[in-house]
Motif scaffolding. Structure first.
Motif, short mmCIF file in Angstrom:
data_model
loop_
_atom_site.label_atom_id
_atom_site.label_comp_id
_atom_site.label_asym_id
_atom_site.label_seq_id
_atom_site.Cartn_x
_atom_site.Cartn_y
_atom_site.Cartn_z
N THR A 3 45.44 103.13 17.16
CA THR A 3 45.68 103.29 15.73
C THR A 3 46.85 104.23 15.48
O THR A 3 47.70 103.95 14.63
N ILE A 4 46.91 105.30 16.23
CA ILE A 4 48.02 106.26 16.09
C ILE A 4 49.33 105.57 16.47
O ILE A 4 50.34 105.71 15.78
N LEU A 5 49.32 104.83 17.58
CA LEU A 5 50.53 104.11 17.99
C LEU A 5 50.94 103.09 16.94
O LEU A 5 52.13 102.93 16.65
N ASN A 6 49.97 102.39 16.34
CA ASN A 6 50.29 101.42 15.31
C ASN A 6 50.88 102.07 14.07
O ASN A 6 51.79 101.52 13.45
N ILE A 7 50.37 103.24 13.70
CA ILE A 7 50.91 103.93 12.52
C ILE A 7 52.34 104.38 12.78
O ILE A 7 53.22 104.19 11.94
N ILE A 8 52.58 104.97 13.96
CA ILE A 8 53.95 105.38 14.30
C ILE A 8 54.86 104.15 14.36
O ILE A 8 55.97 104.16 13.84
N PHE A 10 54.50 101.30 12.83
CA PHE A 10 54.68 100.73 11.50
C PHE A 10 55.87 101.37 10.79
O PHE A 10 56.71 100.68 10.22
N PHE A 11 55.96 102.68 10.84
CA PHE A 11 57.02 103.37 10.10
C PHE A 11 58.38 103.32 10.80
O PHE A 11 59.41 103.29 10.14
N PHE A 12 58.39 103.33 12.13
CA PHE A 12 59.67 103.39 12.84
C PHE A 12 60.21 102.04 13.28
O PHE A 12 61.40 101.91 13.55
N ALA A 13 59.37 101.03 13.35
CA ALA A 13 59.86 99.71 13.80
C ALA A 13 59.20 98.56 13.08
O ALA A 13 59.85 97.56 12.77
N GLY A 14 57.92 98.66 12.80
CA GLY A 14 57.15 97.53 12.31
C GLY A 14 57.59 96.98 10.97
O GLY A 14 57.72 95.77 10.81
N ILE A 15 57.86 97.84 10.02
CA ILE A 15 58.21 97.36 8.69
C ILE A 15 59.55 96.65 8.70
O ILE A 15 59.71 95.61 8.06
N GLY A 16 60.50 97.16 9.46
CA GLY A 16 61.81 96.50 9.56
C GLY A 16 61.72 95.16 10.28
O GLY A 16 62.33 94.18 9.86
N LEU A 17 60.95 95.12 11.36
CA LEU A 17 60.78 93.86 12.09
C LEU A 17 60.00 92.85 11.26
O LEU A 17 60.32 91.66 11.26
N TRP A 18 58.99 93.32 10.54
CA TRP A 18 58.23 92.42 9.67
C TRP A 18 59.14 91.78 8.64
O TRP A 18 59.09 90.58 8.41
N VAL A 49 54.19 93.71 13.06
CA VAL A 49 54.04 94.87 12.20
C VAL A 49 52.91 95.80 12.70
O VAL A 49 52.93 96.98 12.43
N TRP A 50 51.95 95.28 13.47
CA TRP A 50 50.80 96.05 13.94
C TRP A 50 50.37 95.53 15.31
O TRP A 50 49.33 94.91 15.47
N PRO A 51 51.17 95.77 16.38
CA PRO A 51 50.96 95.07 17.65
C PRO A 51 49.94 95.68 18.61
O PRO A 51 49.38 94.96 19.42
N PHE A 52 49.73 96.98 18.55
CA PHE A 52 48.89 97.61 19.57
C PHE A 52 47.42 97.22 19.37
O PHE A 52 46.89 97.27 18.28
N ILE A 95 62.92 110.79 22.83
CA ILE A 95 61.95 110.73 23.93
C ILE A 95 60.64 110.12 23.46
O ILE A 95 60.05 109.29 24.15
N ILE A 96 60.20 110.48 22.27
CA ILE A 96 58.92 109.96 21.78
C ILE A 96 59.00 108.46 21.48
O ILE A 96 57.99 107.76 21.50
N GLY A 97 60.19 107.95 21.26
CA GLY A 97 60.35 106.54 20.93
C GLY A 97 60.47 105.62 22.13
O GLY A 97 60.46 104.40 21.96
N ILE A 98 60.55 106.15 23.33
CA ILE A 98 60.72 105.30 24.52
C ILE A 98 59.56 104.32 24.71
O ILE A 98 59.79 103.14 24.95
N PRO A 99 58.28 104.76 24.60
CA PRO A 99 57.20 103.76 24.74
C PRO A 99 57.25 102.69 23.64
O PRO A 99 56.95 101.53 23.90
N LEU A 100 57.66 103.09 22.44
CA LEU A 100 57.78 102.12 21.36
C LEU A 100 58.93 101.15 21.62
O LEU A 100 58.84 99.97 21.30
#
Length: 131
Positions: A3-8, A10-18, A49-52, A95-100
């Protein structure tokens, strides 16, 4: 954790990709022939938009028309793949964005061939409501 990964995400990649998937799906729906591709694009956009906690798998009931649809999908898939690469690059700068960024790169194959795929819950292994 997912859920935490999905929230992060969503704001940094999901909404733009959606937004990218919805735009390309609407373009595909402009013609009658493109409506199945547009529907597949909306389905994959919902996943992006919510992959994890979910994964894309091949549909065992998909027929030969999925192959033809994927071949015709190539121009749209290239646009979406470029969107994934650009988003992954911008995420990988931190660094925090590498897994995303890595998760974003794993979406490229499904953006290139969305026909004949279903989305399943990773924990239960069953098709979700958007299949």
């Amino acid at each position: 954790m997912r859920t935490i990964l999905n929230i992060i995400w969503f704001f940094f990649a999901g909404i733009g990709l959606w937004f990218s998937y919805i735009l390309v799906g609407l373009l595909a729906c402009l013609t009658i022939i493109g409506i199945p591709a547009g529907i597949a694009c909306f389905r994959i956009g919902n996943y992006a938009v919510w992959p994890f906690g979910r994964e894309v798998v091949a549909d065992p009931n998909a027929g030969g028309w999925s192959l033809l649809g994927n071949i015709l999908w190539i121009p749209f898939g290239l646009i979406l793949s470029i969107a994934h690469v650009v988003t992954a690059f911008t995420l990988a700068i931190t660094i925090i964005g590498i897994p995303l960024a890595w998760a974003n790169l794993k979406l490229i194959p499904v953006s290139m061939m969305p026909m004949g795929k279903i989305i399943v819950d990773s924990r239960r292994g069953r098709a979700s409501a958007i299949a």
